[in-house]
Design a protein around this motif. Structure first.
Motif, PDB file in Angstrom:
ATOM      1  N   GLU A   1      55.886 117.801 -13.504  1.00 45.87           N
ATOM      2  CA  GLU A   1      56.151 116.375 -13.705  1.00 45.87           C
ATOM      3  C   GLU A   1      55.291 115.789 -14.819  1.00 45.87           C
ATOM      4  OE1 GLU A   1      55.635 112.206 -11.156  1.00 45.87           O
ATOM      5  OE2 GLU A   1      55.835 114.130 -10.090  1.00 45.87           O
ATOM      6  N   TYR A   2      54.035 116.227 -14.897  1.00 48.82           N
ATOM      7  CA  TYR A   2      53.098 115.657 -15.860  1.00 48.82           C
ATOM      8  C   TYR A   2      52.908 116.521 -17.112  1.00 48.82           C
ATOM      9  CZ  TYR A   2      51.593 112.071 -12.534  1.00 48.82           C
ATOM     10  OH  TYR A   2      51.540 110.987 -11.686  1.00 48.82           O
ATOM     11  N   GLY A   3      53.591 117.643 -17.193  1.00 47.77           N
ATOM     12  CA  GLY A   3      53.438 118.509 -18.361  1.00 47.77           C
ATOM     13  C   GLY A   3      52.085 119.178 -18.436  1.00 47.77           C
ATOM     14  N   ALA A   4      51.557 119.614 -17.292  1.00 44.20           N
ATOM     15  CA  ALA A   4      50.223 120.220 -17.229  1.00 44.20           C
ATOM     16  C   ALA A   4      50.309 121.696 -16.868  1.00 44.20           C
ATOM     17  CB  ALA A   4      49.362 119.477 -16.209  1.00 44.20           C
TER      18      ALA A   4
ATOM     19  N   VAL B   1      45.484 115.369  -6.826  1.00 40.42           N
ATOM     20  CA  VAL B   1      46.058 116.021  -8.005  1.00 40.42           C
ATOM     21  C   VAL B   1      46.833 115.026  -8.848  1.00 40.42           C
ATOM     22  CG1 VAL B   1      47.714 117.765  -8.778  1.00 40.42           C
ATOM     23  CG2 VAL B   1      46.082 118.295  -6.956  1.00 40.42           C
ATOM     24  N   ARG B   2      47.577 114.147  -8.221  1.00 40.26           N
ATOM     25  CA  ARG B   2      48.324 113.140  -8.979  1.00 40.26           C
ATOM     26  C   ARG B   2      47.369 112.214  -9.734  1.00 40.26           C
ATOM     27  NH1 ARG B   2      53.563 111.758  -9.089  1.00 40.26           N
ATOM     28  NH2 ARG B   2      54.134 112.941  -7.210  1.00 40.26           N
ATOM     29  N   ALA B   3      46.245 111.875  -9.114  1.00 39.52           N
ATOM     30  CA  ALA B   3      45.263 111.035  -9.800  1.00 39.52           C
ATOM     31  C   ALA B   3      44.668 111.750 -11.003  1.00 39.52           C
ATOM     32  CB  ALA B   3      44.162 110.626  -8.828  1.00 39.52           C
ATOM     33  N   LEU B   4      44.362 113.042 -10.856  1.00 38.04           N
ATOM     34  CA  LEU B   4      43.824 113.817 -11.973  1.00 38.04           C
ATOM     35  C   LEU B   4      44.832 113.914 -13.115  1.00 38.04           C
ATOM     36  CD1 LEU B   4      42.169 116.685  -9.916  1.00 38.04           C
ATOM     37  CD2 LEU B   4      40.928 115.061 -11.354  1.00 38.04           C
ATOM     38  N   LEU B   5      46.057 114.265 -12.786  1.00 36.45           N
ATOM     39  CA  LEU B   5      47.075 114.416 -13.817  1.00 36.45           C
ATOM     40  C   LEU B   5      47.409 113.077 -14.465  1.00 36.45           C
ATOM     41  CD1 LEU B   5      49.448 116.934 -11.981  1.00 36.45           C
ATOM     42  CD2 LEU B   5      47.807 117.449 -13.795  1.00 36.45           C
ATOM     43  N   GLY B   6      47.449 112.035 -13.663  1.00 32.79           N
ATOM     44  CA  GLY B   6      47.723 110.706 -14.205  1.00 32.79           C
ATOM     45  C   GLY B   6      46.634 110.220 -15.142  1.00 32.79           C
ATOM     46  N   ALA B   7      45.418 110.763 -14.970  1.00 33.77           N
ATOM     47  CA  ALA B   7      44.292 110.401 -15.836  1.00 33.77           C
ATOM     48  C   ALA B   7      44.228 111.259 -17.094  1.00 33.77           C
ATOM     49  CB  ALA B   7      42.983 110.515 -15.061  1.00 33.77           C
ATOM     50  N   GLY B   8      45.180 112.159 -17.260  1.00 31.89           N
ATOM     51  CA  GLY B   8      45.241 112.942 -18.481  1.00 31.89           C
ATOM     52  C   GLY B   8      44.731 114.364 -18.386  1.00 31.89           C
ATOM     53  N   ILE B   9      44.380 114.835 -17.180  1.00 29.06           N
ATOM     54  CA  ILE B   9      43.987 116.242 -17.029  1.00 29.06           C
ATOM     55  C   ILE B   9      45.200 117.121 -17.329  1.00 29.06           C
ATOM     56  CG2 ILE B   9      43.278 118.009 -15.370  1.00 29.06           C
ATOM     57  CD1 ILE B   9      41.002 116.174 -16.172  1.00 29.06           C
TER      58      ILE B   9
ATOM     59  N   GLU C   1      42.200 123.375 -26.173  1.00 31.27           N
ATOM     60  CA  GLU C   1      43.339 122.537 -26.519  1.00 31.27           C
ATOM     61  C   GLU C   1      43.292 121.236 -25.726  1.00 31.27           C
ATOM     62  OE1 GLU C   1      46.755 124.939 -25.775  1.00 31.27           O
ATOM     63  OE2 GLU C   1      46.292 126.368 -27.365  1.00 31.27           O
ATOM     64  N   THR C   2      42.458 121.208 -24.719  1.00 34.90           N
ATOM     65  CA  THR C   2      42.180 120.010 -23.935  1.00 34.90           C
ATOM     66  C   THR C   2      40.730 120.088 -23.489  1.00 34.90           C
ATOM     67  OG1 THR C   2      42.934 118.661 -22.057  1.00 34.90           O
ATOM     68  CG2 THR C   2      42.933 121.044 -21.751  1.00 34.90           C
ATOM     69  N   GLU C   3      40.087 118.943 -23.288  1.00 35.93           N
ATOM     70  CA  GLU C   3      38.641 118.926 -23.083  1.00 35.93           C
ATOM     71  C   GLU C   3      38.213 119.199 -21.648  1.00 35.93           C
ATOM     72  OE1 GLU C   3      37.748 115.369 -26.300  1.00 35.93           O
ATOM     73  OE2 GLU C   3      38.787 115.005 -24.409  1.00 35.93           O
ATOM     74  N   LEU C   4      39.030 118.821 -20.686  1.00 38.82           N
ATOM     75  CA  LEU C   4      38.625 118.909 -19.290  1.00 38.82           C
ATOM     76  C   LEU C   4      39.548 119.820 -18.506  1.00 38.82           C
ATOM     77  CD1 LEU C   4      37.733 115.168 -18.556  1.00 38.82           C
ATOM     78  CD2 LEU C   4      36.220 117.015 -19.302  1.00 38.82           C
ATOM     79  N   TYR C   5      38.942 120.582 -17.606  1.00 35.80           N
ATOM     80  CA  TYR C   5      39.630 121.572 -16.776  1.00 35.80           C
ATOM     81  C   TYR C   5      39.193 121.236 -15.351  1.00 35.80           C
ATOM     82  CZ  TYR C   5      40.748 126.539 -15.454  1.00 35.80           C
ATOM     83  OH  TYR C   5      41.230 127.693 -14.884  1.00 35.80           O
ATOM     84  N   ALA C   6      40.125 120.794 -14.522  1.00 36.28           N
ATOM     85  CA  ALA C   6      39.795 120.363 -13.160  1.00 36.28           C
ATOM     86  C   ALA C   6      40.108 121.458 -12.149  1.00 36.28           C
ATOM     87  CB  ALA C   6      40.575 119.106 -12.798  1.00 36.28           C
ATOM     88  N   LEU C   7      39.276 121.537 -11.108  1.00 29.49           N
ATOM     89  CA  LEU C   7      39.491 122.470 -10.015  1.00 29.49           C
ATOM     90  C   LEU C   7      39.561 121.695  -8.711  1.00 29.49           C
ATOM     91  CD1 LEU C   7      37.471 123.943 -12.223  1.00 29.49           C
ATOM     92  CD2 LEU C   7      37.548 125.782 -10.563  1.00 29.49           C
TER      93      LEU C   7
END
Length: 216
Positions: A65-68, A29-37, A8-14
């Motif tokens: 906050e980011y809906g992730a 984490v904020r940078a990852l989520l802000g980039a669309g992770i 449902e999404t292309e990238l999965y960050a750890l």
């Protein structure tokens, strides 16, 4: 909010604090989520339980906050306390049925697999998704199994109906190849958290993956 699954999404960050260039977890984490992770897993192997719990709670707030979707690696207790969306476990962790007995039906459970037999068993046990890998050699995890290469990835793409995420040594330069072999979601660690410009790296990796899909 509904759980987001691989595919449902292309990238999965750890996460991995050892590879994050000394930056605090919140910044990374904020940078990852802000980039669309939209799926992010808390994975830290060498921290004390209390510190990990506080970091999981921080990530819960950021994901809200980011809906992730927030996944926690291995630690079922931390996932339940911080209200994570799910837990990802390995072949040698607490067995999936026992984890499910603890969490109940509402939590997403992912299971790492390295062979067709393990993938079939994951389906039988009721995993919500599986990890497929390590596709390439990786140094971000201790006691890692040998790379499975593209043969197992091809098999999963052709034979398993569960959502899956490819993982292990995936970088910008090879993610297109992984996508061409059927992966519609890829997990990355050092390539993202170790980037000096996380947002730019996420964009570049996503573009490389989409290019691979179009050539697949």
């Amino acid at each position: 909010m509904p759980v987001i699954l691989p595919g449902e999404t292309e990238l999965y960050a750890l996460t991995d604090s050892r590879l994050s260039l000394g930056r605090p977890l919140e910044e990374v984490v904020r940078a990852l989520l802000g980039a669309g992770i939209r799926i992010i897993q808390y994975r830290e192997k060498r921290k004390k339980g209390g510190e990990m719990l506080e970091e999981c709670r921080l990530m819960r707030r950021l994901c809200d906050e980011y809906g992730a979707c927030l996944m926690v690696d291995d630690h079922v207790d931390l996932a339940m306390i911080c209200r994570a969306d799910g837990v990802h476990i390995g072949q040698e962790d607490i067995p999936l049925p026992d984890v499910r007995a603890l969490t109940g039906p509402g939590m997403c459970l992912g299971l790492s697999t390295h062979s067709p037999e393990q993938a079939r068993e994951a389906v039988r046990l009721g995993a919500d998704y599986i990890g497929v890998g390590p596709v390439f050699a990786t140094q971000t995890k201790e006691d890692v199994v040998a790379p499975v290469g593209f043969e197992y990835l091809d098999w999963v793409a052709a034979n398993i109906s569960l959502p899956f995420v490819a993982i292990g040594g995936i970088k910008e330069h090879n993610i297109g190849d992984v996508a061409r072999h059927g992966a519609r979601c890829c997990a990355l660690v050092s390539e993202l958290v170790g980037a000096s410009d996380i947002a730019a790296k996420v964009e570049a990796v996503r573009a490389a993956m989409r290019a691979g899909m179009t050539r697949g």
